[in-house]
Scaffold this motif. Structure first.
Motif, short mmCIF file in Angstrom:
data_model
loop_
_atom_site.label_atom_id
_atom_site.label_comp_id
_atom_site.label_asym_id
_atom_site.label_seq_id
_atom_site.Cartn_x
_atom_site.Cartn_y
_atom_site.Cartn_z
N ARG A 103 -26.82 68.23 4.93
CA ARG A 103 -26.01 68.78 5.73
C ARG A 103 -24.72 69.50 4.96
NH1 ARG A 103 -26.62 64.08 8.79
NH2 ARG A 103 -24.95 63.17 7.98
N GLU A 104 -24.33 68.94 3.99
CA GLU A 104 -23.29 69.68 3.11
C GLU A 104 -23.80 71.11 2.57
OE1 GLU A 104 -20.09 69.02 2.42
OE2 GLU A 104 -20.48 67.26 4.07
N LYS A 105 -24.93 71.03 2.07
CA LYS A 105 -25.57 72.33 1.74
C LYS A 105 -25.58 73.41 2.73
CE LYS A 105 -27.55 70.93 -2.74
NZ LYS A 105 -26.85 71.87 -3.59
N ALA A 106 -26.15 73.04 3.82
CA ALA A 106 -26.20 73.76 4.94
C ALA A 106 -24.82 74.32 5.54
CB ALA A 106 -27.20 73.09 6.08
N LYS A 107 -23.76 73.29 5.49
CA LYS A 107 -22.61 73.92 5.84
C LYS A 107 -22.08 74.90 4.90
CE LYS A 107 -20.87 69.42 7.80
NZ LYS A 107 -19.78 68.38 7.33
N ASP A 108 -22.45 74.98 3.70
CA ASP A 108 -22.12 75.95 2.71
C ASP A 108 -22.73 77.44 3.38
OD1 ASP A 108 -20.58 76.98 0.44
OD2 ASP A 108 -22.52 76.97 -0.40
N TYR A 109 -23.68 77.23 4.27
CA TYR A 109 -24.46 78.56 4.59
C TYR A 109 -23.59 78.83 6.32
CZ TYR A 109 -27.53 79.20 0.93
OH TYR A 109 -28.15 79.61 -0.39
N GLY A 110 -22.80 78.24 6.48
CA GLY A 110 -22.26 78.55 7.90
C GLY A 110 -22.89 77.50 9.05
N VAL A 111 -23.80 76.73 8.52
CA VAL A 111 -24.44 75.81 9.63
C VAL A 111 -23.11 74.84 10.13
CG1 VAL A 111 -26.29 74.09 10.14
CG2 VAL A 111 -26.61 76.17 8.74
N VAL A 112 -23.04 74.79 11.47
CA VAL A 112 -22.23 73.74 11.99
C VAL A 112 -22.72 72.54 12.63
CG1 VAL A 112 -20.11 73.69 13.82
CG2 VAL A 112 -20.64 75.86 12.66
N TYR A 113 -22.33 71.39 12.30
CA TYR A 113 -22.61 70.16 12.90
C TYR A 113 -21.54 69.35 13.42
CZ TYR A 113 -26.63 70.47 9.61
OH TYR A 113 -27.61 71.08 8.96
N ILE A 114 -21.87 68.77 14.74
CA ILE A 114 -20.88 68.21 15.41
C ILE A 114 -21.52 66.71 15.59
CG2 ILE A 114 -19.99 67.97 17.72
CD1 ILE A 114 -19.22 70.42 16.08
N PHE A 115 -20.44 65.66 15.40
CA PHE A 115 -20.79 64.37 15.39
C PHE A 115 -20.50 63.98 17.00
CE2 PHE A 115 -20.00 64.83 10.97
CZ PHE A 115 -20.95 63.55 10.34
#
Length: 243
Positions: free
Chosen positions: A212-224
């Protein structure tokens, strides 16, 4: 587990595309977490989407800017027109004019009532009828209605007509810009979905948190989810208590 949330506004779509665009420019293909074909789609599309957003913003701001003046002119025209009809009705009630003159204005079915002037279309319709009727009636030598005179009504009605036509142009420009943006939105969503799918597939063998951290660096948004946020809060407080 937190879930992935795709952009649901144009600004968030553009942000996601810009993040991917920068990654495609900064990293060599072998280190990029999404394919070259997807990177090329971003490069070919992003300017079109950005410019479409900018066009819509500009024409919408113009429409809003002139709407205040348009509203003011419309209110004034409506006021003069309604006052003219009221004065006409009072003149008939006093016996200064015959009831039959209402036919000049198309008011024969209204007695002492005002026609509806609520919508702009109604204002256009009745403005033309009243101005034409008073012009025809006075041309036959009949005394004009005064306070307001038809000349004053005509001045404000013509101001309204000009503003009305201008506002219609602004509305059409905004509608065209909106339609253009709407047409590009599905493409933007498809490109972003491809980017995020490919990024997650690239990092699929990593642990959940690292992925998730690496994907966030590409703009991927995760919601808890709410229960996950509460669980993390409890865990954080528990860890602090142990220190």
């Amino acid at each position: 587990m937190p879930y992935r949330r795709l952009p649901n506004t144009d600004s968030s779509r553009l942000k996601a595309l810009k993040t991917a665009y920068r990654k495609g420019k900064d990293l060599p293909p072998v280190k990029l977490a999404f394919s070259q074909s997807t990177s090329q789609r971003v490069q070919l599309f992003i300017n079109s989407f950005d410019m479409a957003m900018d066009r819509y913003k500009k024409v919408y701001e113009i429409q809003v800017k002139y709407n205040k003046d348009y509203t003011s002119v419309t209110k004034k025209a409506r006021l003069y027109l309604s006052h003219f009809i009221q004065v006409l009705n009072m003149a008939i009630q006093r016996g200064d004019h015959k009831v039959a003159i209402r036919a000049f204005y198309g008011l024969e079915d209204y007695n002492n009532r005002l026609p509806s002037l609520t919508t702009d279309r109604e204002l256009v319709e009745w403005g033309i009828k009243i101005i034409t009727g008073e012009t025809q009636r006075t041309s036959k030598g009949m005394a004009p209605i005064m306070n307001p005179s038809i000349a004053m009504v005509k001045v404000w009605f013509e101001n309204f007509e000009e503003a009305y036509k201008q506002q219609k142009v602004f509305q059409q420009n905004t509608a065209r810009a909106q339609a253009e943006l709407d047409g590009l939105r599905n493409t933007a969503d498809d490109i972003i979905l491809n980017i995020w799918n490919e990024v997650e597939a690239t990092f699929k063998d990593l642990s959940d948190d690292t992925r998730r951290e690496k994907a966030k660096d590409y703009g991927v948004v995760y919601i808890f989810r709410k229960n996950e946020i509460q669980g993390l809060s409890l865990l954080h407080r528990s860890m602090q208590g142990m220190l």
